[in-house]
Design a protein around this motif. Structure first.
Motif, mmCIF file in Angstrom:
data_model
loop_
_atom_site.group_PDB
_atom_site.id
_atom_site.type_symbol
_atom_site.label_atom_id
_atom_site.label_comp_id
_atom_site.label_asym_id
_atom_site.label_seq_id
_atom_site.Cartn_x
_atom_site.Cartn_y
_atom_site.Cartn_z
ATOM 1 N N ASN A 99 0.792 -1.224 0.000
ATOM 2 C CA ASN A 99 0.000 0.000 0.000
ATOM 3 C C ASN A 99 0.823 1.272 0.000
ATOM 4 O O ASN A 99 0.577 2.176 -0.770
ATOM 5 C CB ASN A 99 -0.944 -0.008 1.220
ATOM 6 C CG ASN A 99 -1.922 1.131 1.203
ATOM 7 O OD1 ASN A 99 -1.571 2.242 1.570
ATOM 8 N ND2 ASN A 99 -3.137 0.877 0.761
ATOM 9 N N GLY A 100 1.804 1.363 0.878
ATOM 10 C CA GLY A 100 2.610 2.574 0.937
ATOM 11 C C GLY A 100 2.045 3.658 1.827
ATOM 12 O O GLY A 100 2.581 4.755 1.901
ATOM 13 N N LEU A 101 0.953 3.366 2.542
ATOM 14 C CA LEU A 101 0.352 4.335 3.456
ATOM 15 C C LEU A 101 0.206 3.699 4.830
ATOM 16 O O LEU A 101 -0.160 2.534 4.946
ATOM 17 C CB LEU A 101 -1.027 4.778 2.955
ATOM 18 C CG LEU A 101 -1.068 5.576 1.654
ATOM 19 C CD1 LEU A 101 -2.505 5.682 1.160
ATOM 20 C CD2 LEU A 101 -0.488 6.957 1.857
ATOM 21 N N SER A 102 0.468 4.458 5.881
ATOM 22 C CA SER A 102 0.357 3.897 7.225
ATOM 23 C C SER A 102 -1.092 3.653 7.627
ATOM 24 O O SER A 102 -1.378 2.784 8.441
ATOM 25 C CB SER A 102 1.023 4.826 8.245
ATOM 26 O OG SER A 102 0.301 6.029 8.372
ATOM 27 N N VAL A 103 -2.022 4.420 7.057
ATOM 28 C CA VAL A 103 -3.429 4.306 7.446
ATOM 29 C C VAL A 103 -3.977 2.919 7.125
ATOM 30 O O VAL A 103 -4.733 2.329 7.906
ATOM 31 C CB VAL A 103 -4.275 5.395 6.755
ATOM 32 C CG1 VAL A 103 -5.739 5.210 7.066
ATOM 33 C CG2 VAL A 103 -3.806 6.768 7.196
ATOM 34 N N ALA A 104 -3.592 2.356 5.967
ATOM 35 C CA ALA A 104 -4.092 1.035 5.580
ATOM 36 C C ALA A 104 -3.616 -0.030 6.562
ATOM 37 O O ALA A 104 -4.387 -0.889 7.000
ATOM 38 C CB ALA A 104 -3.635 0.700 4.171
ATOM 39 N N LEU A 145 5.504 1.640 9.416
ATOM 40 C CA LEU A 145 6.457 1.228 8.385
ATOM 41 C C LEU A 145 5.927 1.504 6.976
ATOM 42 O O LEU A 145 6.694 1.495 6.014
ATOM 43 C CB LEU A 145 6.775 -0.265 8.527
ATOM 44 C CG LEU A 145 7.511 -0.677 9.807
ATOM 45 C CD1 LEU A 145 7.527 -2.183 9.940
ATOM 46 C CD2 LEU A 145 8.929 -0.131 9.808
ATOM 47 N N GLY A 146 4.628 1.761 6.858
ATOM 48 C CA GLY A 146 4.016 1.968 5.551
ATOM 49 C C GLY A 146 4.591 3.139 4.783
ATOM 50 O O GLY A 146 4.570 3.146 3.549
ATOM 51 N N PRO A 201 9.142 0.479 0.537
ATOM 52 C CA PRO A 201 8.576 0.733 -0.808
ATOM 53 C C PRO A 201 7.412 -0.190 -1.122
ATOM 54 O O PRO A 201 7.374 -1.314 -0.608
ATOM 55 C CB PRO A 201 9.777 0.455 -1.734
ATOM 56 C CG PRO A 201 10.686 -0.445 -0.953
ATOM 57 C CD PRO A 201 10.498 -0.050 0.490
ATOM 58 N N PRO A 202 6.426 0.282 -1.935
ATOM 59 C CA PRO A 202 6.385 1.596 -2.602
ATOM 60 C C PRO A 202 5.751 2.663 -1.722
ATOM 61 O O PRO A 202 4.536 2.730 -1.626
ATOM 62 C CB PRO A 202 5.520 1.314 -3.822
ATOM 63 C CG PRO A 202 4.569 0.246 -3.360
ATOM 64 C CD PRO A 202 5.317 -0.586 -2.353
ATOM 65 N N SER A 203 6.567 3.464 -1.066
ATOM 66 C CA SER A 203 6.073 4.485 -0.158
ATOM 67 C C SER A 203 5.505 5.671 -0.928
ATOM 68 O O SER A 203 6.206 6.292 -1.729
ATOM 69 C CB SER A 203 7.216 4.954 0.748
ATOM 70 O OG SER A 203 6.875 6.141 1.412
#
Length: 444
Positions: free
Chosen positions: A113-118, A151-152, A156-158
């Motif tokens: 995902n690359g997002l911490s929220v997910a 870590l999101g 990668p893919p950040s």
């Protein structure tokens, strides 16, 4: 009015507007527009206008909605939930095994995902209730989910690194590679912490009962299939990109297409799932686009008045700060701002000042802006989870089961803050932790 006073006025005005509850992009864009009219007259409006259209002409912007779409497809289709079931069975017999499995899950979700929220949403709604039901200490596992989900923005893919690359004009592939070893180092520290705590006090993380885990080896092997799809998507996307077979935009399209095919193969591609995915993707993508537009407009005005040189003169000549002291001040400011703002807002607020200043500092480090991008991202992780107003603390409180209170969340996070701070210190002392992989891959 001196250039120093103009710079201070711009930042002070922006902060006042933010404190009134205005949207971040509106506050930044408004200050940029008013100041350019004040300084240059009606013709000056061309400055932020030109900066905005440079963004629209930048092809890599297409990666943002594609990466965000990929993450939400994998989340909404339940593929992430399948991963947790697999980790539950394969790590359940180890003391603290489910917590360790959750950290691995967070790393995998980050890679998807690359997002911490997910990662936070999946950890709080799936992993936390399962571990609480099995007698895990609520403070320990709350910290695991918060630390792991952060870590999101590093692995990668950040998406945050894509934004940093856009604003700093740095290659995203180098930023992604630079985040790999620090991200894995941080995840390893988290795992060691859980193992040590579980050994010292087994009641914090009991082993899962035999009744739950006794199943034929064939069934266990079937569960491993849950991990195949995410890994295939991740390696297809990043592997093709790093090897130079696909561009960044093509790589994001590979990830989005692969995630859609995975949902179809799993027979979870429904109209409801696609509606939720499209709605969330549109909302997050528009938020990022408005923020970047406002940041570029603000940066164009700010740089046009020579404010960066003025700040450099203040820090280096008047205050006689060393380059490393300037970097530490920047890091501390990220932590303070992170108590009130998310990572994207922080980046667009400070980018006009910090990125040009980092270029001018003589730190004796090759690829200095790549290294600083990793430092920024890691400091954002700490800012996300630092009391009293860390962004992720309130997300956790909103999504966690009712018996986890805000004091529990505050207590849980300090060991992980300390481990993140140690990782940042190591990357500052030994820059090659971040730079070795991109430098090595560049030679191939």
């Amino acid at each position: 009015m001196s250039y120093e006073m103009i710079a201070i006025t711009m930042f002070a005005s922006m902060m006042v507007l933010l404190l009134t509850g205005q949207r971040v992009f509106a506050a930044i864009g408004f200050v940029a527009s008013i100041m350019v009219l004040f300084l240059y007259g009606p013709g000056g409006i061309e400055i932020p206008f030109s900066a905005a259209f440079k963004l629209f002409n930048w092809f890599p912007m297409l990666t943002l909605p594609l990466f965000i779409y990929m993450g939400y497809v994998l989340s909404e289709s339940g593929i992430a939930e399948d991963l947790y079931k697999m980790l539950h069975v394969w790590f359940g017999r180890i003391g603290g095994g489910l917590a360790i499995g959750t950290i691995f899950l967070m790393v995998i979700i980050s890679a998807m995902n690359g997002l911490s929220v997910a990662g936070m949403a999946i950890g709080a709604t799936i992993a936390l209730p399962e571990m609480l039901r099995r007698g895990y200490d609520k403070v320990l596992i709350t910290g695991v989910v918060q630390g792991g989900s952060s870590l999101g923005i590093l692995v990668p893919p950040s998406v945050v690194m894509v934004l940093y690359g856009m604003i700093a004009r740095q290659p995203v592939s180098q930023l992604w590679l630079a985040g790999v070893i620090p991200g894995l180092l941080m995840a390893t520290m988290f795992v060691i912490y859980v193992v040590v705590r579980a050994r010292l006090n087994p009641s914090l993380a009991p082993v899962v009962s035999d009744e739950e885990l006794n199943m034929p080896p064939r069934e266990k092997l079937k569960l491993l299939r849950a991990g195949i799809i995410p890994f295939l998507i991740f390696f297809a996307m990043t592997g093709l990109f790093v090897k130079g077979i696909t561009s960044l935009v093509e790589s994001s399209a590979v990830g989005a297409t692969a995630a859609t095919l995975a949902a179809i193969i799993k027979r979870r591609f429904t109209l409801k799932m696609m509606h939720e995915t499209a709605r969330k993707t549109l909302g997050v993508s528009c938020m990022f686009l408005w923020l970047i537009l406002a940041a570029l407009a603000f940066g164009a005005v700010f740089d046009g008045i020579g404010a960066v040189r003025a700040i450099e003169n203040l820090f280096i000549n008047r205050w006689e700060l060393t380059p490393w002291q300037v970097i530490i001040m920047m890091q501390l400011s990220f932590i303070v701002m992170g108590m009130f703002l998310d990572d994207t807002a922080m980046l667009v607020i400070v980018a006009p000042l910090y990125i040009p200043l980092v270029k001018l500092l003589d730190l004796g480090i090759d690829n200095q802006l790549i290294w600083f991008g990793v430092l920024y991202t890691m400091t954002c992780q700490i800012a996300y989870i630092t009391p009293p107003f860390g962004y992720n603390l309130f997300l956790m409180r909103a999504m966690a089961p009712g018996d986890i209170t805000l004091p529990d969340i505050y207590r849980s996070i300090w060991p992980f803050v300390l481990m993140m701070a140690v990782t940042i210190a190591l990357v500052m002392i030994f820059p090659q932790i971040a730079l070795w992989l991109p430098e090595t891959m560049r030679s191939y």
